[in-house]
Design a protein around this motif. Structure first.
Motif, PDB file in Angstrom:
ATOM      1  N   VAL A 128      24.366  20.846 -62.450  1.00 10.79           N
ATOM      2  CA  VAL A 128      25.032  21.556 -61.592  1.00 10.79           C
ATOM      3  C   VAL A 128      24.671  23.007 -61.907  1.00 10.79           C
ATOM      4  N   ALA A 129      24.493  23.440 -63.005  1.00  8.67           N
ATOM      5  CA  ALA A 129      24.208  24.758 -63.394  1.00  8.67           C
ATOM      6  C   ALA A 129      22.610  24.966 -62.686  1.00  8.67           C
ATOM      7  N   ALA A 130      21.912  24.220 -62.977  1.00  5.31           N
ATOM      8  CA  ALA A 130      20.456  24.339 -62.082  1.00  5.31           C
ATOM      9  C   ALA A 130      20.534  24.497 -60.735  1.00  5.31           C
ATOM     10  N   LEU A 131      21.483  23.640 -59.860  1.00  4.05           N
ATOM     11  CA  LEU A 131      21.467  23.821 -58.534  1.00  4.05           C
ATOM     12  C   LEU A 131      22.299  25.050 -58.001  1.00  4.05           C
ATOM     13  N   LYS A 132      23.115  25.700 -58.848  1.00  2.16           N
ATOM     14  CA  LYS A 132      23.635  26.910 -58.488  1.00  2.16           C
ATOM     15  C   LYS A 132      22.898  28.147 -58.575  1.00  2.16           C
ATOM     16  N   LYS A 133      21.672  27.942 -59.405  1.00  4.39           N
ATOM     17  CA  LYS A 133      20.774  28.974 -59.443  1.00  4.39           C
ATOM     18  C   LYS A 133      19.990  29.155 -58.111  1.00  4.39           C
ATOM     19  N   LEU A 134      20.104  28.034 -57.251  1.00  8.08           N
ATOM     20  CA  LEU A 134      19.342  27.963 -55.962  1.00  8.08           C
ATOM     21  C   LEU A 134      20.253  28.912 -54.909  1.00  8.08           C
ATOM     22  N   VAL A 135      21.365  29.103 -55.211  1.00  9.36           N
ATOM     23  CA  VAL A 135      22.366  29.875 -54.067  1.00  9.36           C
ATOM     24  C   VAL A 135      22.336  31.360 -54.660  1.00  9.36           C
TER      25      VAL A 135
ATOM     26  N   LYS B 219      18.234  42.604 -51.725  1.00  5.84           N
ATOM     27  CA  LYS B 219      18.601  41.315 -51.997  1.00  5.84           C
ATOM     28  C   LYS B 219      18.154  40.922 -53.161  1.00  5.84           C
ATOM     29  N   PRO B 220      19.130  40.330 -54.133  1.00  7.37           N
ATOM     30  CA  PRO B 220      18.781  39.913 -55.441  1.00  7.37           C
ATOM     31  C   PRO B 220      17.759  38.774 -55.529  1.00  7.37           C
ATOM     32  N   GLU B 221      16.979  38.892 -56.604  1.00  5.51           N
ATOM     33  CA  GLU B 221      15.613  38.139 -56.602  1.00  5.51           C
ATOM     34  C   GLU B 221      16.262  36.671 -57.164  1.00  5.51           C
ATOM     35  N   ARG B 222      15.774  35.467 -56.711  1.00  5.34           N
ATOM     36  CA  ARG B 222      15.930  34.236 -57.027  1.00  5.34           C
ATOM     37  C   ARG B 222      15.307  33.745 -58.445  1.00  5.34           C
ATOM     38  N   THR B 223      15.527  33.521 -59.305  1.00  7.94           N
ATOM     39  CA  THR B 223      15.054  32.969 -60.600  1.00  7.94           C
ATOM     40  C   THR B 223      14.415  31.594 -60.505  1.00  7.94           C
ATOM     41  N   VAL B 224      15.146  30.845 -59.817  1.00  2.50           N
ATOM     42  CA  VAL B 224      14.752  29.418 -59.708  1.00  2.50           C
ATOM     43  C   VAL B 224      14.540  28.732 -58.060  1.00  2.50           C
TER      44      VAL B 224
ATOM     45  N   GLY C 137      14.237  18.762 -64.195  1.00  8.15           N
ATOM     46  CA  GLY C 137      13.401  20.009 -64.308  1.00  8.15           C
ATOM     47  C   GLY C 137      13.890  20.770 -63.246  1.00  8.15           C
ATOM     48  N   GLU C 138      13.517  22.134 -63.682  1.00  8.35           N
ATOM     49  CA  GLU C 138      13.800  23.557 -62.594  1.00  8.35           C
ATOM     50  C   GLU C 138      12.687  24.319 -62.933  1.00  8.35           C
ATOM     51  N   ALA C 139      12.126  25.029 -61.957  1.00  6.41           N
ATOM     52  CA  ALA C 139      11.019  26.111 -62.263  1.00  6.41           C
ATOM     53  C   ALA C 139      11.127  26.842 -60.826  1.00  6.41           C
ATOM     54  N   LYS C 140      10.394  27.905 -60.752  1.00  4.09           N
ATOM     55  CA  LYS C 140       9.954  28.744 -59.615  1.00  4.09           C
ATOM     56  C   LYS C 140       8.498  28.539 -59.308  1.00  4.09           C
ATOM     57  N   ILE C 141       8.402  27.934 -58.185  1.00  7.26           N
ATOM     58  CA  ILE C 141       7.074  27.610 -57.831  1.00  7.26           C
ATOM     59  C   ILE C 141       6.769  27.885 -56.193  1.00  7.26           C
ATOM     60  N   ALA C 142       5.527  27.902 -55.828  1.00  9.97           N
ATOM     61  CA  ALA C 142       5.146  28.194 -54.671  1.00  9.97           C
ATOM     62  C   ALA C 142       5.170  26.697 -53.981  1.00  9.97           C
ATOM     63  N   ALA C 143       5.218  27.003 -52.516  1.00 11.84           N
ATOM     64  CA  ALA C 143       5.290  25.441 -51.706  1.00 11.84           C
ATOM     65  C   ALA C 143       3.988  24.772 -51.595  1.00 11.84           C
ATOM     66  N   LYS C 144       3.093  25.370 -52.074  1.00  6.50           N
ATOM     67  CA  LYS C 144       1.808  24.441 -52.280  1.00  6.50           C
ATOM     68  C   LYS C 144       1.415  23.706 -53.489  1.00  6.50           C
TER      69      LYS C 144
ATOM     70  N   PHE D 102      14.528  22.432 -52.753  1.00  9.66           N
ATOM     71  CA  PHE D 102      13.586  23.298 -52.833  1.00  9.66           C
ATOM     72  C   PHE D 102      13.888  24.517 -51.964  1.00  9.66           C
ATOM     73  N   ALA D 103      14.287  25.867 -52.629  1.00  9.01           N
ATOM     74  CA  ALA D 103      14.551  27.043 -51.633  1.00  9.01           C
ATOM     75  C   ALA D 103      13.113  27.490 -51.265  1.00  9.01           C
ATOM     76  N   TYR D 104      13.144  27.304 -49.969  1.00  6.02           N
ATOM     77  CA  TYR D 104      11.701  28.081 -49.717  1.00  6.02           C
ATOM     78  C   TYR D 104      11.820  29.259 -48.697  1.00  6.02           C
ATOM     79  N   GLU D 105      11.430  30.395 -49.501  1.00  2.39           N
ATOM     80  CA  GLU D 105      11.543  31.665 -48.748  1.00  2.39           C
ATOM     81  C   GLU D 105      10.251  32.022 -48.144  1.00  2.39           C
ATOM     82  N   HIS D 106      10.125  32.222 -46.877  1.00  2.00           N
ATOM     83  CA  HIS D 106       9.084  32.235 -46.045  1.00  2.00           C
ATOM     84  C   HIS D 106       9.172  33.072 -44.713  1.00  2.00           C
TER      85      HIS D 106
END
Length: 436
Positions: free
Chosen positions: A189-196, A282-287, A305-312, A328-332
């Motif tokens: 739950v803590a990891a999912l909240k980082k996506l918000v 806008k605040p930056e997303r860490t995960v 697992g949790e991370a900050k990765i690129a879509a590729k 996956f939170a996809y900023e594009h």
């Protein structure tokens, strides 16, 4: 079966059966045989002991090569219930074996099926002993032989049934999704909240100064040269005083009219200052990548697992041999517009275990509901695939922003005139990716 043999219960047997089933009857067992193409009573045996003690009556009154039927009464609260026994030995005459096998259904139907709660069909006298009866009861209550796959399916159905029964006792259900609803662990739950992404702080407004009508400077009067002046005859002092008074009266009336027509202003005639909002950063997303796994032993959804990765890099970070749930939170940017889309991916590789595939498939809807209830997530797109290599950046973009066909001028008729009849695409291969 009666239509095959035509053998019926004789009136004498029907009368005897009515007597032995009446309340207070002391008859333990009834032997029935087919005599002269009719079902007849061939022996009555009274109660001498318990059901188990009297069960030997059956074995003692059977012949090795002669078929026969037996009805035996139970004890206690089941004294109105009987067990039906059909003995058809292998060494009996073929005609007798066929007749007895085809007539047993007629016998129970004519005497009343409601009287019989159990039945045994055997070809050996050893099947009609007390030990044989106990083996029969054990085989009825023993679990049926299943393959590994059938056993796994049975366990899953049993778990679903127990969960539904547990939820019925409560006054509130957190999740209304179908299937199995395993809870999320605290770290999941803590990891999912980082996506918000937290909403930006309220915009700070800068004041914009607006001048009041009273402070508006007067227009510059035109310059009059000496050459353009006109000499006016001098007037007497009294005439000048009269003109000055009239001028003052007119000016006072005009000022009063302007005050009446002017809008109501704030204190001191100054309008409030207008505020100009300034956009906050806008605040930056860490995960932006969270992967979940099912812990079958604890029956919970845990963080894998949790991370900050690129879509590729999606393909590199998702397991290829086990099912997984991925957010996956996809900023594009698409067509010049910035987007922040939350994508849910359910990957179920074909080479994974059958039990895992069934378990993850049952929990998929529950995971989505739990992510909404516990972490406040709102999924924009749901994807499902059996091949992790399908999850490329191009595929995710195409699913988020599908291409739409724009008809040319003239509508469908013009389009059909140019491109001809519509063409149908081939069906997708088995196990291909799909959008939920």
């Amino acid at each position: 079966m009666s239509s095959q043999t035509g053998i019926k219960v004789s009136p004498a047997l029907a009368g005897v059966w009515q007597q032995v089933t009446a309340p207070g009857s002391k008859v333990r067992a009834v032997k029935i045989s087919i005599l002269k193409e009719t079902l007849e009573e061939d022996g009555l045996f009274d109660i001498k002991g318990t059901f188990e003690e009297d069960f030997r009556i059956v074995h003692d009154n059977l012949k090795d090569d002669v078929p026969a039927y037996f009805m035996v009464r139970f004890d206690g609260s089941k004294s109105d219930q009987w067990i039906f026994l059909a003995y058809v030995p292998d060494i009996a005459h073929i005609r007798q074996k066929m007749i007895y096998a085809a007539t047993r259904a007629t016998l129970t139907k004519d005497l009343g099926d409601s009287h019989f709660t159990d039945s045994i069909y055997g070809t050996n006298k050893g099947d009609f002993t007390l030990e044989g009866y106990k083996r029969h009861r054990a085989s009825m209550t023993a679990p049926k032989p299943f393959t590994d796959r059938e056993r796994q399916l049975q366990e899953i159905h049993a778990n679903e049934k127990s969960m539904i029964e547990n939820m019925k006792g409560g006054t509130h259900r957190v999740s209304h999704a179908p299937g199995m609803n395993f809870p999320l662990t605290d770290r999941a739950v803590a990891a999912l909240k980082k996506l918000v992404v937290a909403a930006p702080s309220p915009a700070k407004a800068l004041p914009k100064k607006v001048t009041s009508p009273a402070s508006t400077p007067l227009p510059v009067s035109p310059v009059i040269s000496r050459e353009s002046t006109v000499v006016v005859p001098e007037k007497s002092a009294s005439a000048e005083n009269v003109e000055d008074d009239e001028w003052d009266d007119d000016k006072t009336k005009e000022a009063k009219a302007e005050e009446d027509a002017a809008p109501v202003e704030d204190v001191k005639g100054i309008e409030p200052e207008e505020e100009i909002p300034v956009e906050a950063a806008k605040p930056e997303r860490t995960v932006n990548f969270v992967k979940l796994v099912i812990d079958a032993e604890s029956e919970k959804i845990d963080l894998a697992g949790e991370a900050k990765i690129a879509a590729k890099d999606l393909v590199k970070n998702i397991d290829e041999d086990s099912p997984r749930f991925t957010f996956f939170a996809y900023e594009h940017t698409h067509n010049g517009t910035a987007h922040d889309s939350l994508v849910f991916m359910y990957t179920c590789p074909s080479k994974s275990k059958i039990r895992e595939r069934m378990l993850y498939s049952s929990c998929r809807a529950g995971v989505l509901q739990a992510a909404t209830d516990n972490a406040g997530l709102s999924v924009d797109k749901k994807l499902e695939t059996t091949d992790v290599s399908d999850l490329t950046e191009q595929f995710v973009l195409e699913e988020l922003h599908p291409k739409t066909s724009h008809s040319s001028f003239g509508g469908s008729s013009a389009r059909s005139a140019v491109s001809g009849p519509p063409r149908f695409n081939k069906p997708a291969r088995p196990g291909a990716r799909k959008v939920m």
